[in-house]
Design a protein around this motif. Structure first.
Motif, PDB file in Angstrom:
ATOM      1  N   LEU A   1     -26.809  71.967  75.196  1.00 30.92           N
ATOM      2  CA  LEU A   1     -27.372  72.372  73.913  1.00 30.92           C
ATOM      3  C   LEU A   1     -26.520  71.961  72.713  1.00 30.92           C
ATOM      4  N   ALA A   2     -25.428  71.212  72.961  1.00 27.57           N
ATOM      5  CA  ALA A   2     -24.668  70.664  71.830  1.00 27.57           C
ATOM      6  C   ALA A   2     -25.645  69.917  70.918  1.00 27.57           C
ATOM      7  N   VAL A   3     -25.510  70.127  69.622  1.00 29.15           N
ATOM      8  CA  VAL A   3     -26.521  69.649  68.673  1.00 29.15           C
ATOM      9  C   VAL A   3     -26.170  68.242  68.189  1.00 29.15           C
ATOM     10  N   VAL A   4     -27.123  67.328  68.363  1.00 29.47           N
ATOM     11  CA  VAL A   4     -26.928  65.923  67.983  1.00 29.47           C
ATOM     12  C   VAL A   4     -27.530  65.686  66.597  1.00 29.47           C
ATOM     13  N   PHE A   5     -26.741  65.109  65.716  1.00 27.01           N
ATOM     14  CA  PHE A   5     -27.201  64.750  64.376  1.00 27.01           C
ATOM     15  C   PHE A   5     -27.162  63.232  64.233  1.00 27.01           C
ATOM     16  N   HIS A   6     -28.245  62.679  63.694  1.00 22.80           N
ATOM     17  CA  HIS A   6     -28.347  61.229  63.582  1.00 22.80           C
ATOM     18  C   HIS A   6     -28.002  60.710  62.195  1.00 22.80           C
ATOM     19  N   ASP A   7     -27.873  61.604  61.237  1.00 20.17           N
ATOM     20  CA  ASP A   7     -27.544  61.210  59.866  1.00 20.17           C
ATOM     21  C   ASP A   7     -26.379  62.083  59.406  1.00 20.17           C
ATOM     22  N   VAL A   8     -25.286  61.439  59.010  1.00 17.81           N
ATOM     23  CA  VAL A   8     -24.107  62.206  58.608  1.00 17.81           C
ATOM     24  C   VAL A   8     -24.396  63.100  57.410  1.00 17.81           C
ATOM     25  N   ALA A   9     -25.437  62.768  56.626  1.00 16.23           N
ATOM     26  CA  ALA A   9     -25.789  63.606  55.476  1.00 16.23           C
ATOM     27  C   ALA A   9     -26.205  65.002  55.918  1.00 16.23           C
ATOM     28  N   GLU A  10     -26.695  65.128  57.154  1.00 12.73           N
ATOM     29  CA  GLU A  10     -27.088  66.437  57.667  1.00 12.73           C
ATOM     30  C   GLU A  10     -25.881  67.353  57.861  1.00 12.73           C
ATOM     31  N   LEU A  11     -24.696  66.763  57.876  1.00  7.69           N
ATOM     32  CA  LEU A  11     -23.468  67.520  58.091  1.00  7.69           C
ATOM     33  C   LEU A  11     -22.654  67.643  56.815  1.00  7.69           C
ATOM     34  N   ASP A  12     -23.328  67.519  55.669  1.00  9.06           N
ATOM     35  CA  ASP A  12     -22.652  67.681  54.389  1.00  9.06           C
ATOM     36  C   ASP A  12     -21.976  69.051  54.335  1.00  9.06           C
ATOM     37  N   GLY A  13     -20.735  69.060  53.907  1.00  4.39           N
ATOM     38  CA  GLY A  13     -19.960  70.289  53.847  1.00  4.39           C
ATOM     39  C   GLY A  13     -18.834  70.329  54.848  1.00  4.39           C
ATOM     40  N   LEU A  14     -18.933  69.516  55.909  1.00  2.00           N
ATOM     41  CA  LEU A  14     -17.844  69.457  56.880  1.00  2.00           C
ATOM     42  C   LEU A  14     -16.702  68.606  56.334  1.00  2.00           C
ATOM     43  N   THR A  15     -15.512  68.911  56.783  1.00  3.58           N
ATOM     44  CA  THR A  15     -14.340  68.148  56.364  1.00  3.58           C
ATOM     45  C   THR A  15     -14.284  66.816  57.108  1.00  3.58           C
ATOM     46  N   GLU A  16     -13.396  65.967  56.656  1.00  2.00           N
ATOM     47  CA  GLU A  16     -13.217  64.678  57.326  1.00  2.00           C
ATOM     48  C   GLU A  16     -12.806  64.878  58.781  1.00  2.00           C
ATOM     49  N   GLY A  17     -11.924  65.841  59.016  1.00  2.20           N
ATOM     50  CA  GLY A  17     -11.490  66.103  60.384  1.00  2.20           C
ATOM     51  C   GLY A  17     -12.613  66.623  61.266  1.00  2.20           C
ATOM     52  N   GLU A  18     -13.472  67.473  60.709  1.00  2.00           N
ATOM     53  CA  GLU A  18     -14.602  68.008  61.474  1.00  2.00           C
ATOM     54  C   GLU A  18     -15.615  66.914  61.792  1.00  2.00           C
TER      55      GLU A  18
END
Length: 685
Positions: free
Chosen positions: A185-202
């Protein structure tokens, strides 16, 4: 006879402190080693019971404590790996071993001749001239064997053994299902924009997760053990937050091969049947009868006392979050996946604090060396030296040697920081080698966390929650390292379940202690300390989300109690898991859908595959002692060697060799009071 020269588990380790030589151990070594260890242990017990003379402490208790040394070594080596690096081969072994271990433990605990000898000693206890630890050893062995069913007749013992073996298989299955479903169930994201707010390390960690799974060009967010996720506080995309929380809450209940509902229902049924066989109304009654709580009624009284103000505080917090949302251009009704994100907005608005921006001050190595280790050095005088020459069970696991202030060797500490698909979720401490004067062993302890590992060359920046977890788990490690006992039965953290969290919670107090915080909370780029005004804001804002934090924890504790307070007849019903859980939460007034329980039944590993069944309450139970102890440290000068030495000598150092509440009174000068806990959690209004 198994060839000891070919199996490194069957010969004493040549490494310092008896650290297993994992470089030589292969999966195929474990099962033959267990079989040999079982046989040796049975023979050692037979040697005790065939003695024809009357039982004495020397001919019964001493050989009982020396018996099982090989089994202890093999089991500690294996279960360290099965928790932290459970490859498919190790998982298969774990399943195969579960009923074998249960059967062997029952063969010892239910041995009628051994029980008769210990019962005789217990009856003569006042006439025996025993040192306090030796006297307590007789008391505890008698109590534990009685509690395990040693006084039952042969027919009842046979049924009990069958129940224990089946339960061992089911709990292993529950954990295997949970690990598999968590990975799936690990969540796959295909567009990095969907992860806006995460740090560079994350983002780096998410990209590396994708590469590891053959999904280059995507980003994979792995799930944590608990319901929520650290990323929910920073992700600006509401749909991304929803997907992560939905995936987390779906674990073990999707109707696939990893569904845990039937597994947990059978676990509950069999635990209730076992409790009835042993003379108790419920599994909760059975468990708490041999804990400091004494009864489920005492536990329920505490949980209900705390639930009402906690739920009220959570509702006030919810209203504050909704006001923030209502001020947006497109307002909506707050949902569970929004809580963490808007909590940070409230902190920013009301406390001028962005907790998500704190990571650059919490670089993992500095937190470890200049925070966790330094606090231990200041308090207890211990020093740490990394032993790169001592490889452990995984390349990420690092080994440190500890010495006391006088230069004497203390033991080894292993830190395994990073998450991986073969590691179970959460964070924990376990022993690889337990200290014992009788056996001549020194402690080797392990801390496991699940911090996302950034790509090579990138620093590991911790969240404040991860900093707290590291200090917490190291408190367990100190308990395991500092206990100095004669008998291995009392080694390290072998204490009552509802006391074991106490030392780890106390160790969290040093996170914000000024000289410790100033030492480790330094900006990764500039070296500047975390500004004092920011620290004040963190501490001021801590009370804001206590309604949520207390409610989600109490909800999980109540679900655990609800399942395990069922009688045998009640547990035999074909209960709908979701409906049962909902009814339990409504019963205690913690059924707010915006505040989900910290663990839902189908992924509640603590109680259905760990050692906390009917015992998840122990965190808040121990926190009564913890909050009272923090008050003592503050009243007596805080971070001083004198205070550390007193805490080490009177509490950590006794391990399980003394009644824990007696040890607490010895340390504190009185029993613990609940008021500091109520104040800490904002429940005293």
């Amino acid at each position: 006879m198994t060839d000891t020269t070919a199996n490194p588990l069957l010969a004493p380790s040549t490494l310092p402190y008896g650290l297993p030589d994992y470089s030589r151990i292969r999966p195929e070594h474990y099962l033959p080693a267990f079989e040999e260890a079982f046989a040796q242990h049975r023979a050692e017990i037979t040697n005790i019971t065939r003695v024809r003379s009357m039982p004495t402490f020397e001919n019964t208790m001493v050989p009982l404590e020396t018996a099982g040394r090989l089994l202890s070594d093999v089991a500690h080596a294996f279960y360290t790996v099965s928790s932290a690096d459970a490859t498919a081969e190790i998982q298969q072994l774990d399943e195969e071993l579960a009923p074998l271990m249960a059967a062997h433990q029952d063969a010892i605990q239910l041995d009628a001749q051994l029980y008769a000898r210990i019962r005789t000693l217990h009856e003569q206890l006042d006439a025996l001239d025993l040192a306090p630890e030796a006297r307590y050893l007789v008391e505890r062995h008698f109590r534990e064997m009685t509690h395990a069913g040693a006084a039952l007749d042969d027919g009842a013992k046979e049924r009990l053994t069958a129940l224990n073996q089946r339960l061992s298989t089911l709990t292993t299955t529950f954990e295997k299902n949970l690990l598999a479903d968590t990975n799936d169930l690990a969540v796959v994201f295909h567009d990095v924009a969907e992860l806006d707010g995460l740090t560079e390390g994350e983002l780096s960690a998410a990209a590396q997760n994708a590469v590891d799974r053959g999904l280059e060009g995507t980003w994979v967010v792995t799930l944590t053990l608990f319901t929520g996720h650290p990323y929910l506080s920073t992700l600006t995309n509401r749909e991304s937050r929803r997907r992560i929380l939905e995936a987390s809450r779906a674990r073990g209940s999707r109707g696939n091969e990893h569904d845990n509902r039937a597994v947990l229902r059978e676990i509950v049924r069999l635990r209730a049947e076992r409790a009835a066989l042993l003379g108790y109304d419920s599994h909760a009654a059975y468990v708490t009868s041999d804990e400091t709580a004494g009864s489920p009624e005492a536990v329920h009284a505490l949980l209900r006392r705390l639930a009402v103000p906690a739920a009220a505080n959570a509702r006030r917090e919810q209203e504050a979050l909704q006001r923030i949302i209502d001020a947006d251009a497109a307002p909506f009704a707050l949902e569970a996946h929004d809580w963490a994100f808007y909590t940070e907005k409230v902190r920013a608005a009301e406390y001028d604090l962005d907790r998500t921006a704190l990571r650059p001050w919490f670089e993992a190595e500095r937190v470890l060396q200049d925070g966790v280790f330094r606090a231990a050095t200041e308090l207890y005088g211990v020093t740490f030296t990394e032993r790169a020459d001592l490889s452990s069970y995984h390349p990420d696991a690092r080994t440190f040697e500890l010495h006391n202030a006088d230069g004497s060797a203390l033991g080894l500490y292993v830190l395994d920081l990073y998450t991986r698909d073969t590691k179970r979720g959460g964070a924990w401490m376990n022993s690889i080698v337990a200290q014992s004067r009788l056996r001549g062993t020194a402690p080797v302890v392990v801390n496991n966390l699940n911090v996302p590992k950034p790509a090579a060359g990138k620093p590991t920046l911790l969240t404040l929650d991860e900093v707290t977890t590291l200090f917490h788990e190291f408190g367990h490690a100190l308990h395991g390292l500092f206990a100095v006992v004669t008998y291995p039965h009392f080694a390290g953290t072998n204490v009552f379940r509802d006391f074991v969290e106490f030392p780890s919670q106390v160790n969290e107090m040093w996170i914000y202690w000024p000289e410790i915080l100033d030492s480790y909370a330094r900006h990764i780029d500039t070296g500047e300390p975390l500004p004092a005004e920011v620290v004040e804001k963190i501490q001021a804002s801590e009370s804001f989300n206590q309604g949520f934090a207390t409610s989600e924890y109490l909800a999980a504790s109540w679900i655990d109690q609800a399942w395990h307070s069922l009688t045998q007849a009640e547990a035999a019903e074909d209960l709908d898991v979701a409906a049962f859980e909902a009814a339990a939460l409504a019963d205690i007034g913690l059924d707010n859908p915006v505040v989900p329980t910290r663990y839902s039944s189908t992924y509640f590993a603590h109680v259905f595959s760990g050692g906390y069944s009917a015992g998840y309450y122990s965190y808040i139970w121990s926190e009564v002692l913890d909050a009272d102890t923090v008050e003592w440290f503050r009243e007596n000068g805080g971070l001083t060697r004198a205070n550390g030495d007193r805490f080490r000598e009177r509490l950590l150092g006794v391990g399980g060799s003394k009644d824990p509440l007696e040890a607490y009174r010895d340390f504190r000068g009185r029993a613990a009071e609940i008021e500091p806990l109520l104040t800490r959690r904002g429940l005293d209004a």
